[in-house]
Design a protein around this motif. Structure first.
Motif, PDB file in Angstrom:
ATOM      1  N   ALA A 112     -15.699 -20.568 -15.192  1.00  0.00           N
ATOM      2  CA  ALA A 112     -15.917 -19.390 -14.336  1.00  0.00           C
ATOM      3  C   ALA A 112     -17.277 -18.764 -14.602  1.00  0.00           C
ATOM      4  N   THR A 113     -17.697 -18.765 -15.851  1.00  0.00           N
ATOM      5  CA  THR A 113     -19.001 -18.210 -16.199  1.00  0.00           C
ATOM      6  C   THR A 113     -20.128 -19.043 -15.607  1.00  0.00           C
ATOM      7  N   ILE A 114     -19.978 -20.348 -15.637  1.00  0.00           N
ATOM      8  CA  ILE A 114     -21.003 -21.231 -15.073  1.00  0.00           C
ATOM      9  C   ILE A 114     -21.070 -21.089 -13.557  1.00  0.00           C
ATOM     10  N   VAL A 115     -19.913 -21.060 -12.898  1.00  0.00           N
ATOM     11  CA  VAL A 115     -19.880 -20.953 -11.435  1.00  0.00           C
ATOM     12  C   VAL A 115     -20.496 -19.627 -10.974  1.00  0.00           C
ATOM     13  N   THR A 116     -20.259 -18.549 -11.721  1.00  0.00           N
ATOM     14  CA  THR A 116     -20.778 -17.237 -11.324  1.00  0.00           C
ATOM     15  C   THR A 116     -22.157 -16.962 -11.917  1.00  0.00           C
ATOM     16  N   LEU A 117     -22.765 -17.973 -12.506  1.00  0.00           N
ATOM     17  CA  LEU A 117     -24.099 -17.853 -13.108  1.00  0.00           C
ATOM     18  C   LEU A 117     -24.171 -16.758 -14.175  1.00  0.00           C
ATOM     19  N   GLY A 118     -23.108 -16.615 -14.934  1.00  0.00           N
ATOM     20  CA  GLY A 118     -23.078 -15.685 -16.054  1.00  0.00           C
ATOM     21  C   GLY A 118     -22.538 -14.312 -15.725  1.00  0.00           C
ATOM     22  N   LEU A 119     -22.287 -14.036 -14.456  1.00  0.00           N
ATOM     23  CA  LEU A 119     -21.791 -12.708 -14.087  1.00  0.00           C
ATOM     24  C   LEU A 119     -20.376 -12.450 -14.595  1.00  0.00           C
TER      25      LEU A 119
END
Length: 117
Positions: free
Chosen positions: A57-64
């Motif tokens: 999830a962190t990778i998909v949201t670019l860290g958001l």
């Protein structure tokens, strides 16, 4: 000594943010110090586990998604410390973002004072 000073600065930030933000309550200065210590412990123990398990999830949201993890840490501190209350997830999210910004500013001032000496 450095850890204790950072703990005191974090407690100061918690008190200031509790005065500014509606929905965040701290009953005393001692409670703010306990909250700062609890957040430090949770960031050392729980945060790395949450980051590991939510890595996709962190990778998909670019860290958001890390903002969500920080809000969860604040909500967990709310449950663990009597005298500290955060009303809702959105308030915890705003509190965690402002706490991070405030701490960065205070720690930068601390480093500048050390460089002057």
């Amino acid at each position: 000594m450095k850890f204790f000073l950072k703990l005191l600065l974090t407690a100061f930030a918690v008190i200031v943010l509790a005065k500014i933000l509606p929905g965040v309550f701290v009953t005393s200065y001692i409670t703010a110090l306990i909250v700062a210590f609890t957040i430090a412990l949770l960031n050392m123990v729980v945060r790395p586990l949450l980051i590991f398990f939510t890595l996709p999830a962190t990778i998909v949201t670019l860290g958001l998604f890390l903002f969500v993890i920080n809000a969860l840490i604040i909500m967990l501190a709310d449950k663990l410390v009597d005298g500290f209350a955060v009303n809702g997830f959105f308030t915890a999210l705003i509190f965690s973002v402002l706490l991070s910004i405030f701490r960065s500013f205070l720690f930068t001032l601390l480093k500048e004072e050390k460089n002057k000496e």
